[in-house]
Design a protein around this motif. Structure first.
Motif, PDB file in Angstrom:
ATOM      1  N   PHE A  57       0.856  -1.178   0.000  1.00  0.00           N
ATOM      2  CA  PHE A  57       0.000   0.000   0.000  1.00  0.00           C
ATOM      3  C   PHE A  57       0.897   1.234   0.000  1.00  0.00           C
ATOM      4  O   PHE A  57       1.892   1.295   0.726  1.00  0.00           O
ATOM      5  CB  PHE A  57      -0.904   0.008   1.239  1.00  0.00           C
ATOM      6  CG  PHE A  57      -1.932  -1.079   1.227  1.00  0.00           C
ATOM      7  CD1 PHE A  57      -3.097  -0.944   0.503  1.00  0.00           C
ATOM      8  CD2 PHE A  57      -1.728  -2.253   1.939  1.00  0.00           C
ATOM      9  CE1 PHE A  57      -4.050  -1.951   0.490  1.00  0.00           C
ATOM     10  CE2 PHE A  57      -2.670  -3.259   1.936  1.00  0.00           C
ATOM     11  CZ  PHE A  57      -3.831  -3.111   1.203  1.00  0.00           C
ATOM     12  N   LEU A  58       0.534   2.235  -0.804  1.00  0.00           N
ATOM     13  CA  LEU A  58       1.318   3.457  -0.900  1.00  0.00           C
ATOM     14  C   LEU A  58       0.627   4.588  -0.154  1.00  0.00           C
ATOM     15  O   LEU A  58      -0.579   4.772  -0.283  1.00  0.00           O
ATOM     16  CB  LEU A  58       1.504   3.873  -2.361  1.00  0.00           C
ATOM     17  CG  LEU A  58       2.366   2.957  -3.214  1.00  0.00           C
ATOM     18  CD1 LEU A  58       2.343   3.415  -4.663  1.00  0.00           C
ATOM     19  CD2 LEU A  58       3.791   2.922  -2.699  1.00  0.00           C
ATOM     20  N   THR A  95      10.091  17.675   6.112  1.00  0.00           N
ATOM     21  CA  THR A  95      10.708  18.985   5.907  1.00  0.00           C
ATOM     22  C   THR A  95      12.165  18.875   5.505  1.00  0.00           C
ATOM     23  O   THR A  95      12.670  19.736   4.800  1.00  0.00           O
ATOM     24  CB  THR A  95      10.597  19.837   7.185  1.00  0.00           C
ATOM     25  OG1 THR A  95      11.120  19.106   8.273  1.00  0.00           O
ATOM     26  CG2 THR A  95       9.163  20.221   7.450  1.00  0.00           C
ATOM     27  N   SER A  96      12.861  17.856   5.960  1.00  0.00           N
ATOM     28  CA  SER A  96      14.258  17.672   5.568  1.00  0.00           C
ATOM     29  C   SER A  96      14.580  16.188   5.587  1.00  0.00           C
ATOM     30  O   SER A  96      13.871  15.385   6.186  1.00  0.00           O
ATOM     31  CB  SER A  96      15.193  18.431   6.513  1.00  0.00           C
ATOM     32  OG  SER A  96      15.149  17.873   7.802  1.00  0.00           O
ATOM     33  N   TYR A 102       8.131  22.006   2.635  1.00  0.00           N
ATOM     34  CA  TYR A 102       8.124  20.582   2.871  1.00  0.00           C
ATOM     35  C   TYR A 102       8.054  19.871   1.531  1.00  0.00           C
ATOM     36  O   TYR A 102       7.691  20.432   0.500  1.00  0.00           O
ATOM     37  CB  TYR A 102       6.965  20.149   3.774  1.00  0.00           C
ATOM     38  CG  TYR A 102       5.592  20.450   3.217  1.00  0.00           C
ATOM     39  CD1 TYR A 102       4.955  19.556   2.383  1.00  0.00           C
ATOM     40  CD2 TYR A 102       4.935  21.617   3.556  1.00  0.00           C
ATOM     41  CE1 TYR A 102       3.709  19.820   1.878  1.00  0.00           C
ATOM     42  CE2 TYR A 102       3.672  21.881   3.064  1.00  0.00           C
ATOM     43  CZ  TYR A 102       3.075  20.983   2.225  1.00  0.00           C
ATOM     44  OH  TYR A 102       1.839  21.250   1.732  1.00  0.00           O
ATOM     45  N   LYS A 103       8.450  18.616   1.562  1.00  0.00           N
ATOM     46  CA  LYS A 103       8.420  17.765   0.364  1.00  0.00           C
ATOM     47  C   LYS A 103       7.516  16.584   0.667  1.00  0.00           C
ATOM     48  O   LYS A 103       7.275  16.236   1.802  1.00  0.00           O
ATOM     49  CB  LYS A 103       9.824  17.282   0.033  1.00  0.00           C
ATOM     50  CG  LYS A 103      10.789  18.411  -0.243  1.00  0.00           C
ATOM     51  CD  LYS A 103      12.184  17.879  -0.390  1.00  0.00           C
ATOM     52  CE  LYS A 103      13.148  19.060  -0.500  1.00  0.00           C
ATOM     53  NZ  LYS A 103      14.531  18.647  -0.452  1.00  0.00           N
ATOM     54  N   THR A 104       7.014  15.984  -0.391  1.00  0.00           N
ATOM     55  CA  THR A 104       6.154  14.827  -0.244  1.00  0.00           C
ATOM     56  C   THR A 104       6.870  13.621  -0.820  1.00  0.00           C
ATOM     57  O   THR A 104       7.515  13.691  -1.855  1.00  0.00           O
ATOM     58  CB  THR A 104       4.819  15.037  -0.991  1.00  0.00           C
ATOM     59  OG1 THR A 104       4.219  16.226  -0.498  1.00  0.00           O
ATOM     60  CG2 THR A 104       3.886  13.874  -0.771  1.00  0.00           C
ATOM     61  N   GLU A 105       6.731  12.519  -0.096  1.00  0.00           N
ATOM     62  CA  GLU A 105       7.373  11.270  -0.516  1.00  0.00           C
ATOM     63  C   GLU A 105       6.378  10.134  -0.334  1.00  0.00           C
ATOM     64  O   GLU A 105       5.584  10.163   0.619  1.00  0.00           O
ATOM     65  CB  GLU A 105       8.611  11.047   0.326  1.00  0.00           C
ATOM     66  CG  GLU A 105       9.379   9.779   0.019  1.00  0.00           C
ATOM     67  CD  GLU A 105      10.633   9.678   0.860  1.00  0.00           C
ATOM     68  OE1 GLU A 105      11.672  10.178   0.424  1.00  0.00           O
ATOM     69  OE2 GLU A 105      10.544   9.127   1.969  1.00  0.00           O
TER      70      GLU A 105
END
Length: 133
Positions: A45-46, A52-53, A126-129
């Protein structure tokens, strides 16, 4: 097996129960549930998680544990559905309720996603992963 196939199998089983043709399709349903349970063990499941870092990903472990918990709950519910359908006097109402619960919660992923969505970054950068469970 992907998530859409699991949902299709559950919808088919629900339709068969509602139509009253459970006796005629018992063998097909048993095979479908067995394949679904086997495929579910290997299904990932994803979830989209914000960070943030690179060094600040400590919250990932709690999300992974929660996702594993609900994946295990899904497996247990599928096995319970299999047992209930193999009983001689099949309790159709309970089976439909169990299937509907799995479908309504998007195979229990909505619980984990709700917790993930509560996380707020302290900064606007922030980044999304995507993480796979």
């Amino acid at each position: 097996m992907n998530v859409n196939n699991i949902k299709q199998n559950l919808n088919y089983i629900k339709t068969v129960i509602e139509n009253g043709s459970l006796k005629e399709n018992r063998v097909i349903i048993n095979v479908m549930i067995a394949e679904t349970i086997h495929g579910l063990k290997n299904t990932a499941f994803l979830f989209k998680v914000k960070y943030t870092s690179e060094g600040y990903k400590m919250h990932y472990s709690s999300y992974e544990k929660r996702a594993k918990k609900y994946k295990s709950r899904l497996l247990v519910d599928m096995e319970e559905l299999e047992r209930k359908l193999n009983k001689k006097p099949v309790n159709e109402k309970t089976c439909k309720k169990l299937i509907q619960k799995m479908l309504d919660t998007d195979l229990y992923t909505s619980y984990t996603q709700a917790v993930i969505n509560q996380w707020q970054a302290k900064t606007k950068h922030y980044k999304t992963e995507a993480i796979s469970i």
